[in-house]
Design a protein around this motif. Structure first.
Motif, short mmCIF file in Angstrom:
data_model
loop_
_atom_site.label_atom_id
_atom_site.label_comp_id
_atom_site.label_asym_id
_atom_site.label_seq_id
_atom_site.Cartn_x
_atom_site.Cartn_y
_atom_site.Cartn_z
N ILE A 194 -0.75 10.57 3.14
CA ILE A 194 -0.45 9.94 1.85
C ILE A 194 -0.23 8.44 1.98
CG2 ILE A 194 0.48 12.01 0.77
CD1 ILE A 194 3.27 10.83 1.18
N HIS A 195 -0.03 7.95 3.20
CA HIS A 195 0.15 6.50 3.38
C HIS A 195 -1.19 5.76 3.40
CE1 HIS A 195 -0.49 8.28 7.33
NE2 HIS A 195 -0.78 7.10 7.83
N LEU A 196 -2.30 6.48 3.37
CA LEU A 196 -3.62 5.86 3.41
C LEU A 196 -4.23 5.81 2.01
CD1 LEU A 196 -5.12 7.62 6.57
CD2 LEU A 196 -4.04 5.36 6.44
N THR A 197 -4.58 4.62 1.55
CA THR A 197 -5.23 4.47 0.25
C THR A 197 -6.71 4.85 0.36
OG1 THR A 197 -5.83 2.17 0.68
CG2 THR A 197 -3.68 2.59 -0.38
N LYS A 198 -7.37 5.04 -0.78
CA LYS A 198 -8.79 5.38 -0.79
C LYS A 198 -9.61 4.29 -0.11
CE LYS A 198 -12.64 6.48 -3.91
NZ LYS A 198 -13.42 5.24 -3.74
N ASP A 199 -9.26 3.03 -0.33
CA ASP A 199 -9.99 1.92 0.31
C ASP A 199 -9.87 1.98 1.82
OD1 ASP A 199 -10.79 1.00 -2.11
OD2 ASP A 199 -9.33 -0.63 -2.25
N ASN A 228 4.39 6.30 -4.78
CA ASN A 228 4.62 6.48 -6.21
C ASN A 228 3.59 7.41 -6.83
OD1 ASN A 228 6.96 4.91 -6.54
ND2 ASN A 228 5.79 3.01 -6.55
N LYS A 229 2.34 7.29 -6.38
CA LYS A 229 1.30 8.21 -6.87
C LYS A 229 1.60 9.64 -6.45
CE LYS A 229 -2.69 5.11 -7.34
NZ LYS A 229 -4.05 4.79 -6.83
N ALA A 230 2.06 9.79 -5.20
CA ALA A 230 2.37 11.13 -4.68
C ALA A 230 3.50 11.77 -5.48
CB ALA A 230 2.75 11.03 -3.21
N ILE A 231 4.54 10.99 -5.77
CA ILE A 231 5.67 11.52 -6.54
C ILE A 231 5.23 11.93 -7.94
CG2 ILE A 231 7.88 10.91 -7.59
CD1 ILE A 231 8.37 9.10 -5.11
N GLU A 291 0.84 -1.21 0.00
CA GLU A 291 0.00 0.00 0.00
C GLU A 291 0.87 1.25 0.00
OE1 GLU A 291 -2.67 -0.12 3.28
OE2 GLU A 291 -4.21 -1.21 2.18
N TRP A 292 1.96 1.22 0.80
CA TRP A 292 2.85 2.38 0.86
C TRP A 292 3.52 2.60 -0.49
CZ3 TRP A 292 4.11 6.81 2.69
CH2 TRP A 292 5.37 7.35 2.44
#
Length: 379
Positions: free
Chosen positions: A138-143, A10-13, A4-5
């Motif tokens: 940012i370490h928390l996914t939408k799910d 990677n999405k944040a970057i 998940e991290w």
């Protein structure tokens, strides 16, 4: 770290880095402002006591109150004294509030206290700590967020609920907290010594409400956030927003004392509609000691968080690279200053990317190298 991290970072970057490059390319003046800001902040550090005194006089001239706290314990004592019987509190995102353990302390006192930044609210629900200075969740996914909100806010939220709907539900909950709040507590992105103004940047609008709706506003920040003039303070918030990827910021909030009006014969009368009380708590907590040390340059950091995304150690270890809220390359420096914690510096790989992207041109690898020496001397 977890799968998940890896996905989240990677999405944040991918979302952040191209934005910052574009901002700086389209607004080349920002780099010049950053260079000027570095010189300005160094001047303040050279004469910090004089600037603290000037800030205090400026705030008091406008009817506000200034409190000097030597450490976290003293800061919390001051907060509790100001609050008195006030029990309903809203707070905005601030690393200094985590530094003094404000929410934890006030929750232990039985107060109804809520984070109003969306990311911080999610971290609060998760009984967690921030993973990034600017983007705490940012370490928390939408799910994961959907599950948190389902269990803590609205059982109708599920994996099919859109992000827009989730934000709407949180907004409704927080609005109830705003309207009931006795006090709003914020940090500060910059403080102008000449006017006593506190500047805060944001995009959600929560800080603006935190600072004007409750009848008591308390701003708590480190002495390193003081700059000489209001112009310098605007420079700092513009540079911070730009290098964080939020240019232009949706809101720049300027607070200069409690609310006031001049509508009767142009005479300034306070309070008006907004807060009756304004308190500024200036925190030392190791900062003065750092001014005269070999890691002084760390105090130039404006907490834009850009260095995180160029750091292989942060990508690998996440918030374990540092002591939350001070994680990442920035966090290694601030943990050394505020809590004398040096051990996480040993995880640094010295790629040098942090120095390349720092708007304040801080030699972060050199600072971390010196912190490593401190750790080895202690071991």
């Amino acid at each position: 770290m977890s799968y998940e991290w890896d996905v989240a970072i990677n999405k944040a970057i991918l979302n952040n880095s191209p934005k910052v490059h574009k901002i700086l390319e389209e607004n080349p003046y920002i780099k010049d402002v950053a260079s000027e800001l570095r010189e300005t902040k160094n001047r303040v550090l050279d004469d910090i006591d004089a600037y603290i005194s000037k800030t205090q006089k400026s705030v008091e001239k406008l009817g506000g109150h200034v409190h000097i706290a030597k450490d976290s314990t003293e800061a919390m004592e001051i907060v509790k004294e100001i609050l008195g019987e006030k029990r309903k509190i809203v707070v905005s995102k601030s690393n200094v509030l985590y530094e003094i353990k404000l929410r934890e302390e006030l929750e232990n006192e039985g107060m109804d206290i809520w984070e109003t930044d969306l990311g911080e609210y999610l971290v609060q629900l998760n009984k967690d700590m921030p993973s990034h200075l600017v983007a705490p969740a940012i370490h928390l996914t939408k799910d994961k967020i959907g599950k948190l909100l389902n269990e803590n806010l609205d059982s109708s939220i599920n994996e099919n609920t859109s992000a827009e709907e989730m934000v709407s539900r949180v907004r409704k909950f927080l609005m109830e907290k705003y309207l009931a709040a006795d006090a709003g507590i914020t940090g500060a992105n910059a403080i102008a010594a000449d006017t006593g103004s506190v500047l805060l940047i944001e995009n959600e609008g929560n800080i603006r409400i935190d600072t004007v709706l409750p009848q008591t506003h308390i701003a708590i920040t480190g002495i390193d956030k003081i700059v000489p003039t209001l112009k310098d303070a605007f420079n700092e918030v513009i540079v911070q927003a730009s290098y964080a990827g939020y240019y232009p910021p949706t809101y720049i909030n300027v607070t200069s004392g409690p609310s006031a009006t001049g509508d009767i014969e142009l005479q300034r009368v306070s309070p008006a509609t907004g807060p009756k009380e304004f308190h500024l708590i200036l925190l030392d907590n190791g900062r003065k000691e750092a001014i005269n040390s070999d890691i002084r340059e760390s105090l130039l950091c404006i907490r834009c968080g850009r260095c995180y995304f160029s750091c292989p150690s942060y990508k690998l270890y996440g918030k374990d690279f540092g002591d939350s809220p001070y994680t990442g390359p920035t966090g290694i420096m601030w943990s050394a200053i505020t809590s004398k914690k040096y051990d996480k510096s040993m995880l640094c790989m010295h790629s040098g990317g942090c120095k390349e992207v720092c708007p304040m041109d801080i030699n972060i690898p050199r600072m971390i190298e010196r912190i490593k020496f401190r750790y080895m001397e202690e071991s």
